[in-house]
Design a protein around this motif. Sequence first.
Motif, PDB file in Angstrom:
ATOM      1  N   HIS A  12       0.864  -1.188   0.000  1.00  0.00           N
ATOM      2  CA  HIS A  12       0.000   0.000   0.000  1.00  0.00           C
ATOM      3  C   HIS A  12       0.892   1.225   0.000  1.00  0.00           C
ATOM      4  O   HIS A  12       1.801   1.333   0.806  1.00  0.00           O
ATOM      5  N   GLN A  13       0.624   2.119  -0.937  1.00  0.00           N
ATOM      6  CA  GLN A  13       1.460   3.293  -1.109  1.00  0.00           C
ATOM      7  C   GLN A  13       0.602   4.537  -1.046  1.00  0.00           C
ATOM      8  O   GLN A  13      -0.551   4.529  -1.450  1.00  0.00           O
ATOM      9  N   TRP A  14       1.179   5.629  -0.542  1.00  0.00           N
ATOM     10  CA  TRP A  14       0.430   6.874  -0.436  1.00  0.00           C
ATOM     11  C   TRP A  14       0.395   7.629  -1.766  1.00  0.00           C
ATOM     12  O   TRP A  14      -0.650   8.059  -2.217  1.00  0.00           O
ATOM     13  N   LEU A  15       1.548   7.829  -2.386  1.00  0.00           N
ATOM     14  CA  LEU A  15       1.587   8.534  -3.674  1.00  0.00           C
ATOM     15  C   LEU A  15       2.276   7.670  -4.704  1.00  0.00           C
ATOM     16  O   LEU A  15       3.473   7.429  -4.563  1.00  0.00           O
ATOM     17  N   PRO A  16       1.649   7.193  -5.745  1.00  0.00           N
ATOM     18  CA  PRO A  16       0.213   7.307  -5.962  1.00  0.00           C
ATOM     19  C   PRO A  16      -0.548   6.436  -4.970  1.00  0.00           C
ATOM     20  O   PRO A  16      -0.044   5.394  -4.543  1.00  0.00           O
ATOM     21  N   ASP A  17      -1.725   6.876  -4.624  1.00  0.00           N
ATOM     22  CA  ASP A  17      -2.527   6.194  -3.607  1.00  0.00           C
ATOM     23  C   ASP A  17      -3.160   4.942  -4.206  1.00  0.00           C
ATOM     24  O   ASP A  17      -4.198   5.009  -4.853  1.00  0.00           O
ATOM     25  N   GLU A  18      -2.492   3.815  -4.014  1.00  0.00           N
ATOM     26  CA  GLU A  18      -2.993   2.562  -4.555  1.00  0.00           C
ATOM     27  C   GLU A  18      -2.445   1.384  -3.762  1.00  0.00           C
ATOM     28  O   GLU A  18      -1.478   1.519  -3.024  1.00  0.00           O
ATOM     29  N   ILE A  19      -3.102   0.247  -3.940  1.00  0.00           N
ATOM     30  CA  ILE A  19      -2.640  -1.002  -3.351  1.00  0.00           C
ATOM     31  C   ILE A  19      -2.210  -1.900  -4.504  1.00  0.00           C
ATOM     32  O   ILE A  19      -2.984  -2.134  -5.432  1.00  0.00           O
ATOM     33  N   THR A  20      -0.989  -2.383  -4.463  1.00  0.00           N
ATOM     34  CA  THR A  20      -0.473  -3.270  -5.502  1.00  0.00           C
ATOM     35  C   THR A  20      -0.442  -4.690  -4.966  1.00  0.00           C
ATOM     36  O   THR A  20       0.102  -4.946  -3.897  1.00  0.00           O
ATOM     37  N   GLU A  38     -13.394   2.238  -1.965  1.00  0.00           N
ATOM     38  CA  GLU A  38     -12.752   3.229  -2.830  1.00  0.00           C
ATOM     39  C   GLU A  38     -11.227   3.164  -2.832  1.00  0.00           C
ATOM     40  O   GLU A  38     -10.553   4.154  -3.108  1.00  0.00           O
ATOM     41  N   TYR A  39     -10.671   1.995  -2.537  1.00  0.00           N
ATOM     42  CA  TYR A  39      -9.231   1.817  -2.705  1.00  0.00           C
ATOM     43  C   TYR A  39      -8.952   1.614  -4.184  1.00  0.00           C
ATOM     44  O   TYR A  39      -9.730   0.999  -4.894  1.00  0.00           O
ATOM     45  N   LYS A  40      -7.831   2.133  -4.647  1.00  0.00           N
ATOM     46  CA  LYS A  40      -7.401   1.910  -6.023  1.00  0.00           C
ATOM     47  C   LYS A  40      -6.530   0.664  -6.021  1.00  0.00           C
ATOM     48  O   LYS A  40      -5.565   0.559  -5.279  1.00  0.00           O
TER      49      LYS A  40
END
Length: 46
Positions: A12-20, A38-40
Amino acid sequence: MQEAVNTPRFHHQWLPDEITFEPNSFSKKTIKELKEKEYKINEANK
């Protein structure tokens, strides 16, 4: 030790805000629930 190696991983990363996620590692239900919150989601093979 092998169980830890075989466990699916995510980041999980803040910028970009997404979960890989690792591709095909988590259930469709889990991913659907995260999207509903609403998680990306990114299932890229990196």
